[in-house]
Motif scaffolding. Structure first.
Motif, mmCIF file in Angstrom:
data_model
loop_
_atom_site.group_PDB
_atom_site.id
_atom_site.type_symbol
_atom_site.label_atom_id
_atom_site.label_comp_id
_atom_site.label_asym_id
_atom_site.label_seq_id
_atom_site.Cartn_x
_atom_site.Cartn_y
_atom_site.Cartn_z
ATOM 1 N N PHE A 181 1.102 -1.070 0.002
ATOM 2 C CA PHE A 181 0.549 -0.420 0.074
ATOM 3 C C PHE A 181 0.825 0.956 -0.119
ATOM 4 O O PHE A 181 0.759 2.309 -0.992
ATOM 5 N N TRP A 184 1.843 2.184 -3.311
ATOM 6 C CA TRP A 184 0.818 2.527 -4.098
ATOM 7 C C TRP A 184 0.540 3.859 -3.833
ATOM 8 O O TRP A 184 0.305 4.377 -4.626
ATOM 9 N N VAL A 185 0.982 4.887 -2.926
ATOM 10 C CA VAL A 185 -0.429 5.942 -2.546
ATOM 11 C C VAL A 185 1.398 6.429 -2.493
ATOM 12 O O VAL A 185 1.235 8.015 -1.321
ATOM 13 N N ILE A 207 -11.496 1.376 -1.820
ATOM 14 C CA ILE A 207 -10.923 0.340 -1.148
ATOM 15 C C ILE A 207 -11.209 -1.151 -1.386
ATOM 16 O O ILE A 207 -9.794 -1.204 -0.727
ATOM 17 N N TYR A 209 -10.571 -2.336 -3.927
ATOM 18 C CA TYR A 209 -10.453 -2.986 -4.697
ATOM 19 C C TYR A 209 -8.988 -2.939 -4.408
ATOM 20 O O TYR A 209 -7.924 -3.668 -4.979
ATOM 21 N N GLY A 210 -8.247 -1.897 -3.911
ATOM 22 C CA GLY A 210 -7.132 -1.821 -3.347
ATOM 23 C C GLY A 210 -6.935 -3.563 -2.151
ATOM 24 O O GLY A 210 -5.978 -3.715 -2.760
ATOM 25 N N THR B 46 -0.765 2.405 -12.236
ATOM 26 C CA THR B 46 -2.223 2.370 -11.343
ATOM 27 C C THR B 46 -2.329 3.969 -11.616
ATOM 28 O O THR B 46 -3.443 4.475 -11.646
#
Lengths: 359, 161
Positions: A181, A184-185, A207, A209-210, B46
């Motif tokens: 995570f 990704w963020v 959320i 999907y994550g 993404t």
């Protein structure tokens, strides 16, 4: 003639399987059935008290408050009769309360961890104390609920919290390489303000999907293969149906809370650094003095164990324990083995610290 | 359905012969996909997709919002922001009621304690009308939850003419 009968039976069996498949894919299972009463509400938040089933003399006098994440329904704690943590704890004589945060609307997009931990939670606790007649209480926080309960325990240590249980608690974000995570963020790739400007709150579907994309094949393919393979086994089918009902019931996360989660925690790890300001004050984990049990799921891909280990060294609690258990983020509490492993351990730990009341 | 048929139910499963191959394939694929989504490349891709979607849809969202606001104003109907602001104010009122509820609980509790203390004090000292304990008529300061940090209503909460 016999071959025709066999073929007919096979066709019938096949039809039954497709009928079962259609039912579990298109309907919702009856979950969260343990009898309860609504005892408090504020905005979307609701506090429930489960109806006791044990004689009052054998009941535990220290109430237990369950606090789940803000972006999922808490019904996972009471999934279905015979496989419900709530039912188990009520049966063991605990006075169980559940705080349901509800589904935030666009008017709640400014709600922050500050509001959940210092406005809503203390009010719910106040009501719980009044109803139970006990000034002391135990609290169980799971996932994001563990962040909220940790904030509360550290910032309001003198409000009667006796025992704190943290399940799969994402508190330490220092190991960025171990956190998918976090990648990704990262601010290089993910503009949280742009997302929130578009949606207000973080949509539940994103959320979801994550969470699923962390193990895409398992969640999008293997899970359905497992169902197909076990369509003749009612126990597996009903368990799958109940879990699927919970998993697909997504709710959004309040925008400001999501922003804090990404910026303050995932990107800057402010809680563990001792720099997280909540309600105008720094969250000082040394002030957390309640008895502490941290439960870690060793196979957790959403909150890897490294996120829950450091808390023990930071808190001021004298009585503290780290309990590791095989299983995943949800499986340790709602899986088929939970009643043999996680629940009895929680009961034993909590029972030893709740049965007697101080004079 | 007969027991035989139940037992033979698996026989008509078209995937039965391929199950082991399928599971092995899924296992390998699962590991590969976990590695893939855990990479910087996936995060970048993404992120770019989401950013592209948000950028592309922004003009449409803004135009829709502007037109909707105008239409609602023409029809003398409240906008989403105004309804949201109203909901925020309701929550603030709920919080104040909750605070008052807590204070009332405290007052009732103190009164009950006072009533209980009076006969006990009277029986000890022989004075029936001994004064209540200091502060008995003062509700205890509300607990931490009572110190409400209320958000100011958003500008949209202003009543429209």
């Amino acid at each position: 003639m016999a071959e025709a009968a066999t073929l007919r039976d096979q066709m019938s069996a096949c039809e039954e399987r497709f009928s079962t498949l259609s039912r579990v894919m298109t309907t919702k299972a009856d979950i969260a059935q343990t009898p309860k009463d609504l005892v408090w509400a504020l905005n979307k938040a609701k506090l429930y008290r489960y109806q006791p089933v044990i004689d009052v003399r054998r009941r535990c006098r220290v109430p237990l408050l369950l606090v789940f994440a803000v972006m999922n329904r808490p019904s996972i704690l009471d999934l279905r009769p015979g496989n419900s943590f709530v039912e188990f704890m009520v049966g063991r004589g605990y006075d169980v309360f559940l705080l349901d945060w509800g589904c935030p609307g666009i008017e709640d997009k400014l709600l922050k961890f500050d509001d959940y931990a210092l406005e809503y939670l203390p009010r719910a606790i106040r009501r719980m104390k009044t109803i139970s007649g006990s000034e002391e209480f135990s609290m169980l926080g799971w996932c994001i609920g563990a962040i909220i309960t940790t904030i509360y325990a550290a910032m309001l240590p003198d409000e009667g919290l006796r025992n704190l249980l943290l399940l799969t608690a994402p508190l330490d974000f220092s190991n960025r390489a171990g956190l998918t995570f976090a990648k990704w963020v990262d601010e290089k790739y993910f503009d949280v303000d742009k997302v929130l400007a578009a949606f207000g709150n973080m949509p539940g579907e994103m959320i979801d999907y994550g969470a699923r994309a962390l193990k895409p094949v398992d969640n999008y393919v293997a899970s359905y293969c497992k169902l197909w393979d076990n369509l003749d086994d009612p126990r597996v089918v009903e368990a799958w149906h109940a879990m699927n009902t919970w998993v697909t019931d997504n709710i959004p996360m309040a925008g400001a809370t999501y922003r804090q989660l990404i910026v303050d925690l995932y990107r800057h790890n402010l809680l563990m650094k001792g720099e997280w300001v909540i309600g105008g004050r720094v969250v000082d984990l040394r002030k957390l003095r309640a008895n502490l049990l941290t439960v870690i799921a060793q196979g957790d891909h959403i909150t890897p164990p490294c996120q829950s280990e450091a808390i023990l060294a930071k808190v001021g609690s004298v009585d503290k324990e780290l309990y590791r258990i095989p299983g995943g983020h949800i499986g340790i509490m709602a899986g088929s083995n939970a009643h043999k492993t996680t629940w009895p351990h929680i009961d034993a730990w909590l029972g030893a610290r709740s049965r007697s009341m101080p004079e | 359905m007969s027991e035989d048929a139940k037992a033979s139910g698996k026989a008509c499963d078209p995937f039965e012969p391929f199950r082991e191959v399928r599971d092995a394939y899924l296992n390998t694929l699962s590991k590969a996909m976990i590695d893939a989504v855990n990479s910087e490349d996936y995060a970048e891709a993404t992120g770019a997709m989401l950013d592209g979607y948000l950028t592309a849809t922004k003009p449409f969202r803004e135009a829709l919002e502007k037109n909707m606001l105008q239409a609602l104003a023409q029809l003398s109907l409240p906008s989403r922001q105004e309804v949201a602001a109203l909901a925020e104010r309701f929550t603030n009122i709920e919080m104040r009621l909750d605070d008052m509820d807590a204070k009332l609980d405290e007052i009732v509790k103190r009164l009950a304690e006072g009533r209980k203390a009076k006969p006990e004090a009277g029986s000890r000292s022989g004075e029936a009308g001994s004064p209540a304990p200091a502060g008995a008529d003062q509700p205890k300061a509300a607990t931490a939850a009572g110190q409400t940090r209320r958000r100011a209503p958003t500008p949209a909460a202003k009543p429209r003419r």
